[in-house]
Design a protein around this motif. Structure first.
Motif, mmCIF file in Angstrom:
data_model
loop_
_atom_site.group_PDB
_atom_site.id
_atom_site.type_symbol
_atom_site.label_atom_id
_atom_site.label_comp_id
_atom_site.label_asym_id
_atom_site.label_seq_id
_atom_site.Cartn_x
_atom_site.Cartn_y
_atom_site.Cartn_z
ATOM 1 N N ILE A 87 -2.921 -9.244 -1.801
ATOM 2 C CA ILE A 87 -1.793 -8.754 -1.439
ATOM 3 C C ILE A 87 -0.947 -9.273 -2.508
ATOM 4 O O ILE A 87 0.061 -8.232 -3.380
ATOM 5 N N ARG A 88 -0.939 -10.356 -2.474
ATOM 6 C CA ARG A 88 0.035 -10.801 -3.490
ATOM 7 C C ARG A 88 0.254 -10.894 -4.589
ATOM 8 O O ARG A 88 0.885 -10.161 -5.271
ATOM 9 N N ALA A 89 -1.039 -11.060 -4.902
ATOM 10 C CA ALA A 89 -1.202 -10.129 -6.733
ATOM 11 C C ALA A 89 -1.239 -9.049 -6.978
ATOM 12 O O ALA A 89 -0.734 -8.889 -7.696
ATOM 13 N N LEU A 90 -1.745 -8.443 -6.027
ATOM 14 C CA LEU A 90 -1.679 -6.737 -6.564
ATOM 15 C C LEU A 90 -0.315 -6.254 -6.452
ATOM 16 O O LEU A 90 0.180 -5.811 -7.205
ATOM 17 N N VAL A 91 0.750 -6.671 -5.799
ATOM 18 C CA VAL A 91 1.754 -6.572 -5.729
ATOM 19 C C VAL A 91 2.568 -7.187 -6.591
ATOM 20 O O VAL A 91 3.257 -5.840 -7.739
ATOM 21 N N ARG A 92 2.597 -8.752 -7.114
ATOM 22 C CA ARG A 92 3.563 -8.732 -8.618
ATOM 23 C C ARG A 92 2.386 -7.905 -10.059
ATOM 24 O O ARG A 92 3.670 -7.057 -10.966
ATOM 25 N N ALA A 93 1.309 -8.210 -9.899
ATOM 26 C CA ALA A 93 0.358 -6.827 -10.955
ATOM 27 C C ALA A 93 1.702 -4.876 -11.323
ATOM 28 O O ALA A 93 2.129 -5.096 -12.250
ATOM 29 N N TYR A 94 1.268 -4.654 -10.314
ATOM 30 C CA TYR A 94 2.026 -3.884 -9.769
ATOM 31 C C TYR A 94 3.729 -3.486 -9.889
ATOM 32 O O TYR A 94 4.169 -2.870 -10.872
ATOM 33 N N PHE A 95 4.830 -4.982 -9.898
ATOM 34 C CA PHE A 95 6.133 -4.847 -10.230
ATOM 35 C C PHE A 95 5.615 -5.157 -12.257
ATOM 36 O O PHE A 95 6.604 -4.442 -12.675
ATOM 37 N N ALA A 96 5.121 -5.620 -12.283
ATOM 38 C CA ALA A 96 5.137 -5.949 -13.559
ATOM 39 C C ALA A 96 5.227 -5.433 -15.133
ATOM 40 O O ALA A 96 5.533 -4.765 -15.708
ATOM 41 N N PHE A 97 3.942 -4.738 -14.479
ATOM 42 C CA PHE A 97 3.000 -3.236 -15.042
ATOM 43 C C PHE A 97 4.363 -2.210 -15.050
ATOM 44 O O PHE A 97 4.902 -1.694 -16.095
ATOM 45 N N ILE A 98 5.547 -1.625 -13.827
ATOM 46 C CA ILE A 98 6.321 -1.125 -13.838
ATOM 47 C C ILE A 98 7.464 -1.478 -15.186
ATOM 48 O O ILE A 98 8.154 -0.785 -15.811
ATOM 49 N N GLN A 99 8.101 -3.045 -14.743
ATOM 50 C CA GLN A 99 8.789 -3.548 -15.709
ATOM 51 C C GLN A 99 7.803 -3.206 -17.040
ATOM 52 O O GLN A 99 9.021 -2.979 -17.750
ATOM 53 N N GLU A 100 7.023 -3.611 -17.770
ATOM 54 C CA GLU A 100 6.719 -3.278 -18.417
ATOM 55 C C GLU A 100 6.115 -2.123 -19.725
ATOM 56 O O GLU A 100 6.690 -2.431 -20.743
ATOM 57 N N HIS A 101 5.939 -1.218 -18.702
ATOM 58 C CA HIS A 101 5.900 -0.250 -19.050
ATOM 59 C C HIS A 101 6.848 0.984 -18.301
ATOM 60 O O HIS A 101 6.092 2.101 -18.228
ATOM 61 N N ALA A 184 9.152 -8.816 -4.673
ATOM 62 C CA ALA A 184 7.752 -9.148 -4.817
ATOM 63 C C ALA A 184 7.524 -10.011 -3.919
ATOM 64 O O ALA A 184 6.442 -11.087 -3.243
ATOM 65 N N ARG A 185 8.028 -10.788 -3.592
ATOM 66 C CA ARG A 185 8.166 -12.333 -3.093
ATOM 67 C C ARG A 185 8.198 -12.291 -0.740
ATOM 68 O O ARG A 185 7.397 -12.957 -0.617
ATOM 69 N N ILE A 186 8.808 -10.886 -1.010
ATOM 70 C CA ILE A 186 8.973 -10.474 0.109
ATOM 71 C C ILE A 186 7.939 -9.311 0.844
ATOM 72 O O ILE A 186 7.255 -9.298 1.738
ATOM 73 N N LEU A 187 7.608 -8.249 0.346
ATOM 74 C CA LEU A 187 6.798 -7.970 0.120
ATOM 75 C C LEU A 187 5.861 -8.411 0.742
ATOM 76 O O LEU A 187 4.675 -7.448 1.785
ATOM 77 N N PRO A 188 4.579 -9.187 -0.245
ATOM 78 C CA PRO A 188 3.194 -9.129 0.463
ATOM 79 C C PRO A 188 2.900 -10.270 1.658
ATOM 80 O O PRO A 188 2.652 -9.724 2.273
ATOM 81 N N GLU A 189 3.880 -10.545 2.320
ATOM 82 C CA GLU A 189 3.765 -11.785 3.600
ATOM 83 C C GLU A 189 3.846 -9.960 4.456
ATOM 84 O O GLU A 189 3.428 -10.035 5.347
ATOM 85 N N ARG A 190 4.546 -8.805 4.449
ATOM 86 C CA ARG A 190 4.939 -7.887 5.346
ATOM 87 C C ARG A 190 4.164 -6.802 5.012
ATOM 88 O O ARG A 190 3.489 -7.133 6.366
ATOM 89 N N ILE A 191 3.326 -6.624 3.923
ATOM 90 C CA ILE A 191 2.089 -5.795 3.913
ATOM 91 C C ILE A 191 0.999 -6.285 4.110
ATOM 92 O O ILE A 191 -0.387 -6.409 5.711
ATOM 93 N N TRP A 192 0.826 -7.962 4.401
ATOM 94 C CA TRP A 192 0.164 -8.753 5.564
ATOM 95 C C TRP A 192 0.233 -8.518 6.644
ATOM 96 O O TRP A 192 -1.286 -8.665 6.987
ATOM 97 N N ARG A 193 0.795 -8.867 7.396
ATOM 98 C CA ARG A 193 1.521 -8.594 8.540
ATOM 99 C C ARG A 193 0.540 -7.452 9.400
ATOM 100 O O ARG A 193 -0.004 -7.568 10.044
ATOM 101 N N SER A 194 0.707 -6.257 8.073
ATOM 102 C CA SER A 194 0.045 -4.823 8.441
ATOM 103 C C SER A 194 -1.354 -4.402 8.680
ATOM 104 O O SER A 194 -2.114 -3.698 9.152
ATOM 105 N N LEU A 195 -1.685 -6.153 8.184
ATOM 106 C CA LEU A 195 -3.620 -5.663 7.908
ATOM 107 C C LEU A 195 -4.211 -6.824 8.065
ATOM 108 O O LEU A 195 -5.484 -6.980 8.164
ATOM 109 N N SER A 196 -3.275 -7.673 8.565
ATOM 110 C CA SER A 196 -4.008 -9.247 9.125
ATOM 111 C C SER A 196 -4.467 -8.565 10.597
ATOM 112 O O SER A 196 -4.563 -7.870 11.658
ATOM 113 N N PRO A 197 -6.252 -8.977 10.705
ATOM 114 C CA PRO A 197 -6.725 -9.314 12.083
ATOM 115 C C PRO A 197 -6.465 -8.824 13.533
ATOM 116 O O PRO A 197 -5.116 -10.235 13.418
#
Length: 197
Positions: A87-101, A184-197
């Motif tokens: 989840i952390r990698a996906l969030v960072r990759a998305y934000f990197a993409f929008i900054q780069e492109h 990118a620092r905050i969202l992955p943990e919040r997303i993870w909480r919504s998906l953790s078992p």
């Protein structure tokens, strides 16, 4: 590939590159057949031959960049050992993409792209099935192992990408209250909480 096919592919690339430049410079209203043919040096007939219409050109351009974005997200997931790190990698990759492109990201998050997604959603999803399958293939074993909550895949996809797309749209709109590094620092943990078992 024959020389004629090579010329055709080169023409398509010229038109797509020019269309993105025109879109970046003039916005959705400025993306006209005339502007694209002028920027590309390609004839009106060639544009219609390859894309059928301005809408066809827009869809092809959006598909091109969506394919690239989904490819980068799939690559980010491949290197993740855990669901949380994925989840952390996906969030960072998305934000990197929008900054780069940024120009392509503006197009992908535009109202016109949204309209296409709403009216042609199944067609769009079918055309991106291989890229979207990478996400499903990454998620499924993590559900089975108990690492992720046993939720339907579309809901997991929405819980992961919904907040990311929301922040991306806000940042792309020029509102100066979004710091992508902080998100990118905050969202992955919040997303993870919504998906953790």
């Amino acid at each position: 590939m024959s020389p004629k096919q090579q010329r055709g592919e080169a023409t398509v690339e010229l038109l797509l590159d020019a269309a993105l430049r025109v879109y970046a410079a003039s916005g959705e209203q400025g993306l006209t057949v005339s502007a694209v043919t002028k920027a590309s040096g390609v004839s009106l007939g060639s544009l219609y031959h390859h894309f059928g219409s301005l809408d066809g050109l827009f869809v092809a351009l959006a598909q091109r960049w969506l394919t690239r974005l989904l490819g980068e997200l799939a690559t980010a997931l491949q290197g993740a050992r855990t669901a949380r790190s994925g989840i952390r990698a996906l969030v960072r990759a998305y934000f990197a993409f929008i900054q780069e492109h940024r120009d392509a990201a503006l197009l992908l998050h535009s109202s016109r792209a949204d309209q296409y997604g709403m009216t042609q959603g199944k067609e769009l999803r079918d055309s991106q099935e291989a890229r979207l399958s990478a996400f499903a293939l990454w998620v499924q074993p993590r559900i089975e192992s108990g690492e992720l909550a046993p939720l339907p895949l579309p809901l997991i996809e929405s819980l992961v990408l919904g907040p990311v797309v929301g922040v991306a749209r806000r940042w792309l709109s020029g509102i100066d209250d979004v710091d992508l590094a902080e998100a990118a620092r905050i969202l992955p943990e919040r997303i993870w909480r919504s998906l953790s078992p």
